[in-house]
Design a protein around this motif. Structure first.
Motif, PDB file in Angstrom:
ATOM      1  N   LYS A  15       0.838  -1.201   0.000  1.00  0.00           N
ATOM      2  CA  LYS A  15       0.000   0.000   0.000  1.00  0.00           C
ATOM      3  C   LYS A  15       0.873   1.252   0.000  1.00  0.00           C
ATOM      4  O   LYS A  15       1.805   1.355   0.803  1.00  0.00           O
ATOM      5  CB  LYS A  15      -0.910  -0.023   1.233  1.00  0.00           C
ATOM      6  CG  LYS A  15      -1.908   1.109   1.297  1.00  0.00           C
ATOM      7  CD  LYS A  15      -2.945   0.848   2.380  1.00  0.00           C
ATOM      8  CE  LYS A  15      -2.333   0.728   3.754  1.00  0.00           C
ATOM      9  NZ  LYS A  15      -3.344   0.583   4.810  1.00  0.00           N
ATOM     10  N   HIS A  50      -6.371   0.508  -1.979  1.00  0.00           N
ATOM     11  CA  HIS A  50      -6.434   0.240  -0.536  1.00  0.00           C
ATOM     12  C   HIS A  50      -6.017   1.474   0.268  1.00  0.00           C
ATOM     13  O   HIS A  50      -6.467   1.659   1.397  1.00  0.00           O
ATOM     14  CB  HIS A  50      -5.533  -0.941  -0.177  1.00  0.00           C
ATOM     15  CG  HIS A  50      -6.096  -2.266  -0.557  1.00  0.00           C
ATOM     16  ND1 HIS A  50      -7.091  -2.896   0.143  1.00  0.00           N
ATOM     17  CD2 HIS A  50      -5.812  -3.086  -1.596  1.00  0.00           C
ATOM     18  CE1 HIS A  50      -7.393  -4.048  -0.433  1.00  0.00           C
ATOM     19  NE2 HIS A  50      -6.627  -4.182  -1.503  1.00  0.00           N
ATOM     20  N   THR A  53      -8.764   3.962   1.708  1.00  0.00           N
ATOM     21  CA  THR A  53      -9.701   3.617   2.782  1.00  0.00           C
ATOM     22  C   THR A  53      -9.632   4.661   3.897  1.00  0.00           C
ATOM     23  O   THR A  53     -10.558   4.792   4.690  1.00  0.00           O
ATOM     24  CB  THR A  53      -9.405   2.227   3.355  1.00  0.00           C
ATOM     25  OG1 THR A  53      -8.039   2.166   3.786  1.00  0.00           O
ATOM     26  CG2 THR A  53      -9.666   1.141   2.313  1.00  0.00           C
ATOM     27  N   GLY A  97     -14.062  -6.910  -6.631  1.00  0.00           N
ATOM     28  CA  GLY A  97     -14.227  -6.562  -5.219  1.00  0.00           C
ATOM     29  C   GLY A  97     -15.688  -6.409  -4.846  1.00  0.00           C
ATOM     30  O   GLY A  97     -16.123  -6.860  -3.780  1.00  0.00           O
ATOM     31  N   ASN A 101     -17.926  -8.611  -2.281  1.00  0.00           N
ATOM     32  CA  ASN A 101     -18.701  -8.015  -1.181  1.00  0.00           C
ATOM     33  C   ASN A 101     -20.027  -8.743  -1.009  1.00  0.00           C
ATOM     34  O   ASN A 101     -20.586  -8.798   0.098  1.00  0.00           O
ATOM     35  CB  ASN A 101     -18.986  -6.538  -1.459  1.00  0.00           C
ATOM     36  CG  ASN A 101     -17.809  -5.638  -1.161  1.00  0.00           C
ATOM     37  OD1 ASN A 101     -16.841  -6.049  -0.537  1.00  0.00           O
ATOM     38  ND2 ASN A 101     -17.879  -4.400  -1.635  1.00  0.00           N
ATOM     39  N   GLY A 129     -15.031   1.547   3.214  1.00  0.00           N
ATOM     40  CA  GLY A 129     -13.909   0.889   2.556  1.00  0.00           C
ATOM     41  C   GLY A 129     -12.946   0.255   3.536  1.00  0.00           C
ATOM     42  O   GLY A 129     -12.425  -0.840   3.293  1.00  0.00           O
ATOM     43  N   LEU A 130     -12.683   0.921   4.664  1.00  0.00           N
ATOM     44  CA  LEU A 130     -11.779   0.357   5.665  1.00  0.00           C
ATOM     45  C   LEU A 130     -12.352  -0.927   6.242  1.00  0.00           C
ATOM     46  O   LEU A 130     -11.618  -1.869   6.537  1.00  0.00           O
ATOM     47  CB  LEU A 130     -11.522   1.375   6.780  1.00  0.00           C
ATOM     48  CG  LEU A 130     -10.471   0.972   7.813  1.00  0.00           C
ATOM     49  CD1 LEU A 130      -9.097   0.826   7.178  1.00  0.00           C
ATOM     50  CD2 LEU A 130     -10.408   1.991   8.953  1.00  0.00           C
ATOM     51  N   TYR A 133     -12.321  -3.641   3.126  1.00  0.00           N
ATOM     52  CA  TYR A 133     -11.150  -3.817   2.261  1.00  0.00           C
ATOM     53  C   TYR A 133     -10.617  -5.246   2.212  1.00  0.00           C
ATOM     54  O   TYR A 133     -10.025  -5.642   1.194  1.00  0.00           O
ATOM     55  CB  TYR A 133     -10.033  -2.831   2.625  1.00  0.00           C
ATOM     56  CG  TYR A 133      -9.104  -3.268   3.728  1.00  0.00           C
ATOM     57  CD1 TYR A 133      -7.935  -3.967   3.450  1.00  0.00           C
ATOM     58  CD2 TYR A 133      -9.379  -2.954   5.057  1.00  0.00           C
ATOM     59  CE1 TYR A 133      -7.081  -4.359   4.461  1.00  0.00           C
ATOM     60  CE2 TYR A 133      -8.539  -3.341   6.068  1.00  0.00           C
ATOM     61  CZ  TYR A 133      -7.385  -4.049   5.770  1.00  0.00           C
ATOM     62  OH  TYR A 133      -6.545  -4.435   6.782  1.00  0.00           O
ATOM     63  N   LEU A 136     -11.824  -6.667  -0.967  1.00  0.00           N
ATOM     64  CA  LEU A 136     -11.053  -6.194  -2.118  1.00  0.00           C
ATOM     65  C   LEU A 136      -9.709  -6.909  -2.181  1.00  0.00           C
ATOM     66  O   LEU A 136      -9.230  -7.250  -3.270  1.00  0.00           O
ATOM     67  CB  LEU A 136     -10.852  -4.678  -2.040  1.00  0.00           C
ATOM     68  CG  LEU A 136     -10.002  -4.041  -3.147  1.00  0.00           C
ATOM     69  CD1 LEU A 136     -10.606  -4.296  -4.530  1.00  0.00           C
ATOM     70  CD2 LEU A 136      -9.840  -2.539  -2.904  1.00  0.00           C
ATOM     71  N   MET A 137      -9.100  -7.171  -1.031  1.00  0.00           N
ATOM     72  CA  MET A 137      -7.832  -7.904  -1.016  1.00  0.00           C
ATOM     73  C   MET A 137      -8.018  -9.303  -1.590  1.00  0.00           C
ATOM     74  O   MET A 137      -7.168  -9.794  -2.347  1.00  0.00           O
ATOM     75  CB  MET A 137      -7.280  -7.970   0.416  1.00  0.00           C
ATOM     76  CG  MET A 137      -5.890  -8.581   0.498  1.00  0.00           C
ATOM     77  SD  MET A 137      -5.250  -8.621   2.194  1.00  0.00           S
ATOM     78  CE  MET A 137      -4.967  -6.885   2.491  1.00  0.00           C
ATOM     79  N   ASP A 140      -8.121  -8.894  -5.251  1.00  0.00           N
ATOM     80  CA  ASP A 140      -6.779  -8.686  -5.800  1.00  0.00           C
ATOM     81  C   ASP A 140      -6.102 -10.022  -6.106  1.00  0.00           C
ATOM     82  O   ASP A 140      -5.448 -10.184  -7.138  1.00  0.00           O
ATOM     83  CB  ASP A 140      -5.902  -7.929  -4.796  1.00  0.00           C
ATOM     84  CG  ASP A 140      -6.418  -6.542  -4.455  1.00  0.00           C
ATOM     85  OD1 ASP A 140      -7.153  -5.959  -5.270  1.00  0.00           O
ATOM     86  OD2 ASP A 140      -6.077  -6.052  -3.364  1.00  0.00           O
ATOM     87  N   HIS A 158      -6.039 -12.531   6.330  1.00  0.00           N
ATOM     88  CA  HIS A 158      -6.657 -12.088   5.087  1.00  0.00           C
ATOM     89  C   HIS A 158      -6.590 -13.165   4.006  1.00  0.00           C
ATOM     90  O   HIS A 158      -7.495 -13.259   3.168  1.00  0.00           O
ATOM     91  CB  HIS A 158      -5.998 -10.796   4.596  1.00  0.00           C
ATOM     92  CG  HIS A 158      -6.290  -9.615   5.467  1.00  0.00           C
ATOM     93  ND1 HIS A 158      -5.311  -8.826   5.992  1.00  0.00           N
ATOM     94  CD2 HIS A 158      -7.464  -9.110   5.907  1.00  0.00           C
ATOM     95  CE1 HIS A 158      -5.871  -7.867   6.725  1.00  0.00           C
ATOM     96  NE2 HIS A 158      -7.169  -8.022   6.690  1.00  0.00           N
TER      97      HIS A 158
END
Length: 338
Positions: A15, A50, A53, A97, A101, A129-130, A133, A136-137, A140, A158
């Motif tokens: 990040k 990321h 966030t 992402g 979700n 977003g935080l 996330y 989203l990871m 990725d 994660h």
């Protein structure tokens, strides 16, 4: 039904917020370089989506994104051997992402310890977003059907969430489309600690610049910081067990081991009984030898941001070649009319 065979592929990202430290180098980038040209296809990303966030100044974000890319390149990431790009150039990350979700469960997100650490007592006031996330990871990683992710111990949760999302997607849609990604956790200095407090992780956001080694530090600064690093009154022990209750001593031995590609036991064997007046200058010299060329090359690269942008754009083209068919198939499996 025969299980699909996935291309051995590594994905990982850093990040762009606050600058790169020795922790990023030893815990991530050095290992990324070592994995090039091995048995994996390697994909490395600057995960700028990321970063937002939490609020980022736009100019700072652009600078930090290029600086992380420069750090990758200066440390030895070859943009011909690996795919190197920034996340925002590949819109499929955001698209997958969102789909994830809708696969991930709120209960899974509630168990994410890093969100609790980052949100603190202000959980109601942070961005959605935080909170989301980790989904989203997972996108990725799975956007490239990555089979392996090199991570620190603090990121292992994660990867476990990524496996949960892949499992649920495959189960719900009666498919075996997404792989079970494996975390790769190895190396003597996976957690590089604060040079002023060996119980805390080295951080980009610490109060004092003396508590961390920045990847942009020059040779004199690197040497000064190691020579002034906190230690204790005892010499180095005869065995590793002697470091158990000595966090600062253990941290400096870990760093020496990682920079020299030695084991901690080999370092202790070489320096058993040595005082800090001998060990810290030796560590400073080693760190300058290994890190000063990287910081010098980063400075050269940052003087030509257009070249960094060109390399990331080319990497994004290559990333898209892998990502778009996987995203399209995901849409098809889920039943979207497109």
């Amino acid at each position: 039904m025969a299980q699909p065979v996935f291309t051995p592929r590594v994905f990982s990202g850093i990040k762009p917020s606050g600058g790169l430290t020795l922790g990023n180098y030893l815990g991530a980038i050095k290992r990324f370089v070592d994995m090039q040209g091995s048995d994996f296809e390697t994909i490395y990303c600057v995960v700028d989506m990321h970063a937002v966030t939490v609020w980022q100044d736009p100019a700072d974000l652009r600078h930090a994104t290029r600086e992380v890319a420069a750090g990758y390149l200066a440390a030895g990431i070859d943009p011909e051997k690996s795919i190197l790009f920034n996340q925002a150039r590949v819109s499929a990350h955001a698209e997958l992402g969102w789909l994830f979700n809708c696969v991930a469960r709120v209960g899974w997100m509630n168990r994410m310890t890093q969100f609790k650490d980052k949100a603190g007592e202000n959980a109601e006031g942070v961005s959605l977003g935080l909170y989301a996330y980790p989904s989203l990871m997972a996108a990725d990683i799975l956007l490239y059907h990555a089979t392996h992710v090199p991570v620190g111990e603090d990121q292992k949760q994660h990867v476990e969430l990524t496996r949960d999302i892949a499992n649920k997607f495959n189960h719900d849609y009666k498919t075996d489309f997404f792989p079970q990604t494996e975390p790769v956790i190895e190396g003597p200095a996976m957690r590089v600690m604060n040079l002023r407090d060996g119980t805390k992780k080295m951080s980009k956001s610490g109060e004092s610049d003396m508590e961390r080694i920045n990847m942009t530090d020059d040779a004199d600064t690197i040497a000064k910081k190691f020579k002034k690093a906190k230690s204790d009154a005892e010499p180095l022990p005869e065995t590793l067990e002697g470091l158990t209750d000595r966090p600062e001593a253990r941290n400096l031995v870990n760093i020496y081991a990682a920079l020299s590609d030695m084991t901690n036991a080999q370092v202790i064997a070489e320096y058993a009984g040595a005082g800090w007046g001998r060990f810290k200058p030796a560590l400073a010299d080693l760190a300058v030898e290994k890190l000063a060329p990287v910081s010098g090359e980063m400075a050269r690269l940052m003087a030509d941001p257009a070249e960094i942008d060109r390399l990331m754009a080319r990497g994004a083209e290559r990333a898209n070649e892998i990502a778009q068919p996987i995203l399209a198939k995901t849409f098809d499996i889920m039943g979207f009319v497109r």
